[in-house]
Design an enzyme around this catalytic site. Structure first.
Site, PDB file in Angstrom:
ATOM      1  N   HIS A 163      43.619 -31.038   7.012  1.00  0.00           N
ATOM      2  CA  HIS A 163      43.550 -30.747   8.446  1.00  0.00           C
ATOM      3  C   HIS A 163      42.346 -29.870   8.751  1.00  0.00           C
ATOM      4  O   HIS A 163      42.159 -28.813   8.157  1.00  0.00           O
ATOM      5  CB  HIS A 163      44.839 -30.044   8.877  1.00  0.00           C
ATOM      6  CG  HIS A 163      45.105 -30.107  10.345  1.00  0.00           C
ATOM      7  ND1 HIS A 163      44.267 -29.537  11.277  1.00  0.00           N
ATOM      8  CD2 HIS A 163      46.128 -30.668  11.051  1.00  0.00           C
ATOM      9  CE1 HIS A 163      44.763 -29.733  12.495  1.00  0.00           C
ATOM     10  NE2 HIS A 163      45.875 -30.419  12.387  1.00  0.00           N
ATOM     11  N   GLU A 212      54.414 -34.931  11.660  1.00  0.00           N
ATOM     12  CA  GLU A 212      53.452 -34.309  10.747  1.00  0.00           C
ATOM     13  C   GLU A 212      54.138 -33.339   9.788  1.00  0.00           C
ATOM     14  O   GLU A 212      53.748 -33.229   8.621  1.00  0.00           O
ATOM     15  CB  GLU A 212      52.369 -33.589  11.544  1.00  0.00           C
ATOM     16  CG  GLU A 212      51.236 -33.031  10.700  1.00  0.00           C
ATOM     17  CD  GLU A 212      50.098 -32.526  11.559  1.00  0.00           C
ATOM     18  OE1 GLU A 212      49.158 -33.314  11.807  1.00  0.00           O
ATOM     19  OE2 GLU A 212      50.156 -31.359  12.002  1.00  0.00           O
TER      20      GLU A 212
END
Length: 329
Positions: A210, A280
């Site tokens: 990320h 997620e």
């Protein structure tokens, strides 16, 4: 210590101010990324990219603690990756969900830039999931590239759209998508391609570091911490924080991932729970239990809002500006 305390402050704040957040973004470059335990090994091998050179990027972490590669620009030869994929005679699937206003706002540019940069020279099948198939733009496609449209239900809340994705992917992977493609990458629609995104991104299972969290220490990563949730990770658990905007792998591996996430989401819903970052969070739980075979560096999915970083040489995907108030209303 002071920098870590600042990050803890941000983690505890529900909505940190933009100016404070960006200030911390400038400071986080001081956090070391760690050292590849195989840095002294001349070459790693990757099934798609051939020999890898982790030492080519000494300023970043180029492999995991379990000995598998993190792909950065300069660590692989794109020509070798292209040749390997051609020899394997692959068809690569690319899935994207375009529901509600996200369809008009983002989908056309996503597909147009994919045609310019995604798996160029390979056979590709795009799978667009939407509640309005007739509104999908007809983007000109190159030879060997097809577009399929899969109808999905319009959910009441955007969170439900996100969480329903794993269930829809699980069904598609067990159907035509699973028959047409050998490997599949799943992406968010609110981004666009800006550089070559080729077979070096393929593996049995693929996770994306990320962009907003790749430098953060593990204890500050935004894993689900509510022990009642199926997505929960306990203290000391979690390797990296993975972005659900890009993940993928073989059809078989993705069926296991999507089944795990869909099952966890159902279990949480039955208990009246919702993980902090929805699907997620469940994806991060899966990759903690089942380590990905390859990690993509933040170069493969970068947020321009973070600003310039010396280690981000050649972004492949760029986040579009987030307009949540408009798009999620």
């Amino acid at each position: 210590m002071q920098l870590t305390s600042t990050f803890r402050f941000l983690e505890d704040k529900a909505r940190p101010s933009r100016s404070l957040s960006l200030c911390v973004r400038h400071l986080e470059v001081l956090i070391p990324m760690g050292v590849c335990p195989l840095a002294r090994t001349p070459l790693l091998r990757d099934n798609f990219s051939g020999p890898l050179d982790p030492g080519a990027r000494p300023e970043v972490l180029t492999c995991t603690s379990w000995g598998l590669p993190i792909i950065w620009d300069g660590t692989f030869d794109p020509d070798v990756a292209q040749q390997e994929a051609v020899q394997r005679n692959l068809t690569v699937g690319l899935t994207v969900f375009a529901v509600g206003r996200y369809l008009e706002k983002y989908l056309e540019r996503f597909l147009e830039t994919a045609e310019q940069h995604f798996m160029v020279g390979q056979r590709v099948v795009y799978y667009v999931f939407t509640e309005r198939p007739a509104a999908v733009p007809r983007v000109p496609l190159g030879p060997g590239r097809r577009l399929r449209v899969e109808r999905v239900a319009r959910e009441r809340r955007w969170q439900d759209v996100s969480m329903a994705r794993m269930r829809a992917l699980q069904a598609a992977l067990g159907g035509r998508l699973g028959r047409e493609a050998r490997f599949v990458l799943c992406m968010d629609v609110d981004q666009h391609f800006s550089g070559a995104f080729g077979p070096e991104a393929l593996a049995e299972s693929v996770a994306q570091l990320h962009a907003w969290h790749y430098r953060w220490p593990r204890r500050l990563q935004p894993f689900e911490r509510d022990a009642r949730s199926a997505a929960a990770l306990g203290p000391g658990e979690g390797d990296f924080y993975y972005h659900a905007a890009v993940f993928g792998g073989s059809v078989a591996a993705l069926r296991r991932l999507t089944a795990h996430c869909a099952r966890g989401l159902r279990r949480d819903r039955a208990r009246g729970l919702e993980a902090r970052w929805h699907d997620e969070s469940h994806l991060n739980k899966f990759f903690w239990l089942h380590k990905p075979a390859k990690l993509l560096s933040p170069e493969f999915c970068w947020s321009p809002e973070i600003g310039r970083r010396a280690e981000i040489r050649r972004p492949r995907l760029l986040w579009a500006p987030k307009e949540y108030a408009l798009l999620r209303s």
